[in-house]
Scaffold this active site. Sequence first.
Site, PDB file in Angstrom:
ATOM      1  N   GLU A   1      -3.985  -9.487   3.893  1.00  0.00           N
ATOM      2  CA  GLU A   1      -4.800  -9.140   5.066  1.00  0.00           C
ATOM      3  C   GLU A   1      -5.953 -10.099   5.303  1.00  0.00           C
ATOM      4  O   GLU A   1      -6.305 -10.385   6.467  1.00  0.00           O
ATOM      5  CB  GLU A   1      -5.331  -7.704   4.914  1.00  0.00           C
ATOM      6  CG  GLU A   1      -4.310  -6.614   5.223  1.00  0.00           C
ATOM      7  CD  GLU A   1      -3.398  -6.298   4.051  1.00  0.00           C
ATOM      8  OE1 GLU A   1      -2.612  -5.360   4.160  1.00  0.00           O
ATOM      9  OE2 GLU A   1      -3.469  -7.012   3.022  1.00  0.00           O
TER      10      GLU A   1
ATOM     11  N   GLU B   1       0.820  -1.213   0.000  1.00  0.00           N
ATOM     12  CA  GLU B   1       0.000   0.000   0.000  1.00  0.00           C
ATOM     13  C   GLU B   1       0.855   1.264   0.000  1.00  0.00           C
ATOM     14  O   GLU B   1       0.474   2.282  -0.607  1.00  0.00           O
ATOM     15  CB  GLU B   1      -0.954  -0.028   1.191  1.00  0.00           C
ATOM     16  CG  GLU B   1      -2.025  -1.103   1.026  1.00  0.00           C
ATOM     17  CD  GLU B   1      -2.870  -1.311   2.261  1.00  0.00           C
ATOM     18  OE1 GLU B   1      -4.098  -1.408   2.111  1.00  0.00           O
ATOM     19  OE2 GLU B   1      -2.310  -1.390   3.385  1.00  0.00           O
TER      20      GLU B   1
END
Length: 257
Positions: A131, A111
């Site tokens: 995640e 990210e």
Amino acid sequence: MSTEGHTVRTERIGGTLLITIDRPKARNAVNAAVAAGLAEALDTLEADPGLRAGVLTGADGTFSAGMDLKAALNGESPEIPGRGFGGLTEASLTKPLIAAVEGWAMGGGFELALGCDLIVAAEDARFGLPEVKRGLIAAGGGVIRLPKRIPHHLAMELLLTGEPVTGRRAGELGLANRVVPAGDAAGVALQLAEGLAANAPLALAAVKKIVRAADGVPDADAFAAQREEMGPLMASADVREGMTAFAERRAPKWTGR
């Protein structure tokens, strides 16, 4: 410059600020100190008129393993209010930032790279958003940005399986601007930054602002936002300098005014 806990290092190379996450024993995972250090480094980049671009990388052959889960379990936040994960993912930077990715860019590390304007990836790098394997989602921009960067079904595969792809595959998907041999990412990123730094800083900032404003809005609104930027830009000394330098067949001397 070293920041709190020496977790982020910066080095000025010409008009480029090289920013290095320096927690190699933790695979450069982002804890509160790293987030604060990155925010400070980005503030330095933004505030110094002599700096035209930044390169973000990680120490010892790893970009970043993402959020430091142990620190998070102890109550540390890897986010900066108003600036997002690592002080970067929701920040509005006016200067170009290039990610130089070696090794793992996992979870929040991926990210951080998605929060940059360009990505240079080592061919054996690994990009992943795992995640979902931990009961989470890629909330630092992964779920929002990845489907805008690559085809929908490919983005969904990465987000739903949590499985990583190589730097070579990232290049094939259009995620990486350059795919280079292992160990060359920072050097190539610095070369790219040097090329960007030769361009007019006000124009670079305007490009970034207009691209953000045009994201997901009707064309009419995007052009309206562009017109707001074009007025001041066309009245700037840099535009006159650019035209004059072209007519005189010389390199322009930008002032950022």
